[in-house]
Design an enzyme around this catalytic site. Structure first.
Site, PDB file in Angstrom:
ATOM      1  N   ASP A   1       6.795  -4.064   4.877  1.00 20.60           N
ATOM      2  CA  ASP A   1       6.320  -5.538   4.468  1.00 20.60           C
ATOM      3  C   ASP A   1       4.948  -5.799   4.081  1.00 20.60           C
ATOM      4  O   ASP A   1       4.659  -7.074   3.408  1.00 20.60           O
ATOM      5  CB  ASP A   1       7.437  -6.565   4.859  1.00 20.60           C
ATOM      6  CG  ASP A   1       8.821  -6.020   4.829  1.00 20.60           C
ATOM      7  OD1 ASP A   1       8.999  -5.134   4.121  1.00 20.60           O
ATOM      8  OD2 ASP A   1       8.993  -6.173   6.349  1.00 20.60           O
TER       9      ASP A   1
ATOM     10  N   LYS B   1       3.155  -3.448   0.193  1.00 20.56           N
ATOM     11  CA  LYS B   1       3.190  -1.627  -0.894  1.00 20.56           C
ATOM     12  C   LYS B   1       3.333  -1.430  -2.083  1.00 20.56           C
ATOM     13  O   LYS B   1       2.876  -1.202  -3.167  1.00 20.56           O
ATOM     14  CB  LYS B   1       3.239  -0.494   0.010  1.00 20.56           C
ATOM     15  CG  LYS B   1       2.339  -0.653   1.593  1.00 20.56           C
ATOM     16  CD  LYS B   1       3.441   0.499   2.463  1.00 20.56           C
ATOM     17  CE  LYS B   1       5.258   0.138   2.920  1.00 20.56           C
ATOM     18  NZ  LYS B   1       5.182  -0.890   3.587  1.00 20.56           N
TER      19      LYS B   1
ATOM     20  N   GLY C   1      12.651  -1.603   1.645  1.00 18.46           N
ATOM     21  CA  GLY C   1      12.753  -2.124   0.223  1.00 18.46           C
ATOM     22  C   GLY C   1      11.251  -2.601  -0.013  1.00 18.46           C
ATOM     23  O   GLY C   1      10.537  -3.449   0.257  1.00 18.46           O
ATOM     24  N   HIS C   2      11.010  -1.812  -1.741  1.00 19.80           N
ATOM     25  CA  HIS C   2      10.027  -2.021  -2.089  1.00 19.80           C
ATOM     26  C   HIS C   2      10.215  -3.170  -3.457  1.00 19.80           C
ATOM     27  O   HIS C   2      11.001  -2.647  -4.227  1.00 19.80           O
ATOM     28  CB  HIS C   2       9.418  -0.809  -2.779  1.00 19.80           C
ATOM     29  CG  HIS C   2       8.925   0.529  -1.420  1.00 19.80           C
ATOM     30  ND1 HIS C   2       7.904   1.557  -1.553  1.00 19.80           N
ATOM     31  CD2 HIS C   2       8.251   0.050  -0.107  1.00 19.80           C
ATOM     32  CE1 HIS C   2       7.983   1.609  -0.014  1.00 19.80           C
ATOM     33  NE2 HIS C   2       8.053   0.961   0.746  1.00 19.80           N
TER      34      HIS C   2
ATOM     35  N   GLN D   1       7.424   1.502   5.186  1.00 19.27           N
ATOM     36  CA  GLN D   1       7.617   1.500   6.354  1.00 19.27           C
ATOM     37  C   GLN D   1       6.065   1.083   6.934  1.00 19.27           C
ATOM     38  O   GLN D   1       5.314   0.475   5.637  1.00 19.27           O
ATOM     39  CB  GLN D   1       8.331   1.637   7.805  1.00 19.27           C
ATOM     40  CG  GLN D   1      10.119   1.473   7.950  1.00 19.27           C
ATOM     41  CD  GLN D   1      10.196   2.834   6.832  1.00 19.27           C
ATOM     42  OE1 GLN D   1      10.192   3.880   6.441  1.00 19.27           O
ATOM     43  NE2 GLN D   1      11.479   1.605   6.431  1.00 19.27           N
TER      44      GLN D   1
END
Ligand code: IMP
Length: 441
Positions: free
Chosen positions: A13, A16, A40-41, A224
């Protein structure tokens, strides 16, 4: 043309998504190499917010080809939902999305095993996202996994499914006292998925090799982060894939000799979701303030993230493990209201001072942070676009972090929007992508 890896340097988180989104117009291909829909991007484009779980963020750029590599595990139902949502918003997938034949499938029994195992672990639970990612990698390593290519061969798929369902049902019933699964139900659902996904499933390692020969530039999008990596993270409180830069090679089939550089992404403080050691964790009002200002809630599960001070021992470790050429620092503005900032420069453990991240999990668990205090700037940096506009004390904070982690910053992010970014002219990023400034318009 440079082939560059982007990885998280902390516990995920780090932002990225924003960095990949900025670089995507300057490469021809974006490839995901690890993890699954546990990621979750979040990417903000104008007023639109996109949260991507399995598809590389490059998909939001017309003409950018996106690869889901063999190191990724895929929940086909969740992937199709994500694809449909993108298509509804006008994103073109055909000709832009390529899925590795060798990527393993997350099957319906994997999330069930994930949840059942967490319940059994009690106080040693990992705090997983519950998406079945760990159990899917278990099957991959145990050589009973089912891969994307198998979806295209009904007879083989049925054979592998029957074996797995009989094994998993026994495990679920006898060890976990949980619900079991029927072959026919899964078969029916997955064959429908196969129809949907077939046009996208291909030999992506070969494609990447051909594209690179033709001079295409590839960005490897990490999921991650370093401290969640299966080998180099805070084991066992990690995810089950190779989230560090080395994973870019094994997770796509691109040889390490074809990779030219690595960009780390780091927050100006630290967060962690799920259980496990977190030496610089904050408590009380300061943690609440950072969580609220930084919107620190999981993009996949909505869980509040644990917040902590910047840990330079972790930063230095990430520089070493990933061979970072440069770091993109995000969320500087979240610290604008802190009177004093703490930076962890070493750990203390049983009277010893440790400046390198310890490999022994019991040492990590008992590590006390040694802090250096830095005066806060108490002035807005949100939206700053030039380094000269930052308060002198904020610049001092940045200089100290760079010195401690041993890698120079290439950009400093001061907000979620593309243009809320300070770019450093003399950084490796500018050398690789001389026109990257145009992304900020
Ligand atoms: P899993 O990947 O669902 O097995 O979860 C293992 C650990 O990794 C848990 O602590 C999760 O909270 C953490 N994790 C997995 N994906 C992410 C992510 O995208 N961001 C932050 N933490 C993650």
């Amino acid at each position: 043309m440079p082939n560059i890896v982007v990885v998280g340097t902390q516990w995920g988180d780090e932002g990225k998504g924003k960095v990949v989104d900025m670089l995507a117009p300057h490469v021809n291909v974006v490839a995901r190499f690890a993890g699954g829909n546990n990621a979750g991007h979040t990417v903000v484009v104008g007023r639109e917010k996109y949260v991507l779980h399995s598809i590389p963020s490059g998909i939001l750029h017309p003409g950018c080809r996106c690869v889901i590599g063999c190191g990724v595990v895929i929940d086909p139902g969740s992937l199709i939902e994500e694809m449909e949502a993108l298509v509804r918003r006008g994103v073109q997938l055909d000709g832009n999305l390529f899925i590795s034949k060798n990527a393993h499938l997350i099957m319906p029994y994997h999330p069930a095993l994930d949840l059942a195992s967490e319940a059994k672990l009690g106080k040693r639970r990992i705090g997983t996202t519950g998406r079945g990612v760990g159990p899917a990698y278990v099957d991959k390593a145990a050589r009973v996994g089912i891969r994307m290519a198998d979806l295209l061969n009904e007879r083989l798929f049925r054979e592998k499914l029957e074996l797995n369902v009989s094994l998993k049902n026994r495990l679920l019933r006898e060890i976990y006292d949980a619900e079991t699964f029927s072959v026919e139900e899964i078969l029916d659902k997955y064959l429908r998925y196969a129809g949907w996904l077939a046009p996208y499933i291909t030999d992506t390692a070969l494609l990447l090799s051909r594209w690179m020969e033709a001079g295409y530039s590839v960005m490897f999008e990490g999921a991650q982060a370093t401290m969640l990596d299966i080998d180099h993270g805070t084991y066992p409180y990690i995810t089950s894939s190779s989230a560090t830069a080395g994973g870019a090679a094994t997770g796509t089939g691109v040889p390490p000799t074809k990779i030219h550089g690595v960009v780390g992404v780091s927050k100006a403080y630290t967060t962690r979701v799920g259980a496990g050691p977190f030496p610089t964790e904050m408590t009380g009002a300061i943690a609440e303030m950072i969580r609220a200002r930084g919107h620190e809630y999981g993009a996949t599960t909505g869980r509040p993230r644990r917040c902590g001070w910047f840990d330079a021992v972790v930063g230095r470790y990430a520089t070493r493990i990933n061979g970072l050429d440069t770091v993109a620092l995000t969320k500087l503005d979240v610290l604008d209201q802190c009177e004093t900032l703490k930076v962890c420069v070493a750990y203390r453990h049983q009277g010893e001072t440790l400046t390198e991240f310890p490999e022994d999990e019991t040492v990590v668990a008992g590590a006390e942070p040694v802090y250096e205090e830095i005066e806060g700037w108490l002035a807005p940096t949100a939206g700053a676009k030039n380094e000269a506009d930052l308060p002198a004390k904020a610049r001092r904070y940045l200089e100290r972090l760079e010195e401690l982690i041993g890698a120079p910053f290439c950009l400093i992010s001061t907000g979620a929007q593309r243009d809320e970014t300070i770019l450093r002219e003399d950084s490796p990023l500018m050398r690789w992508f001389p026109s990257v400034r145009s992304s900020l318009m």
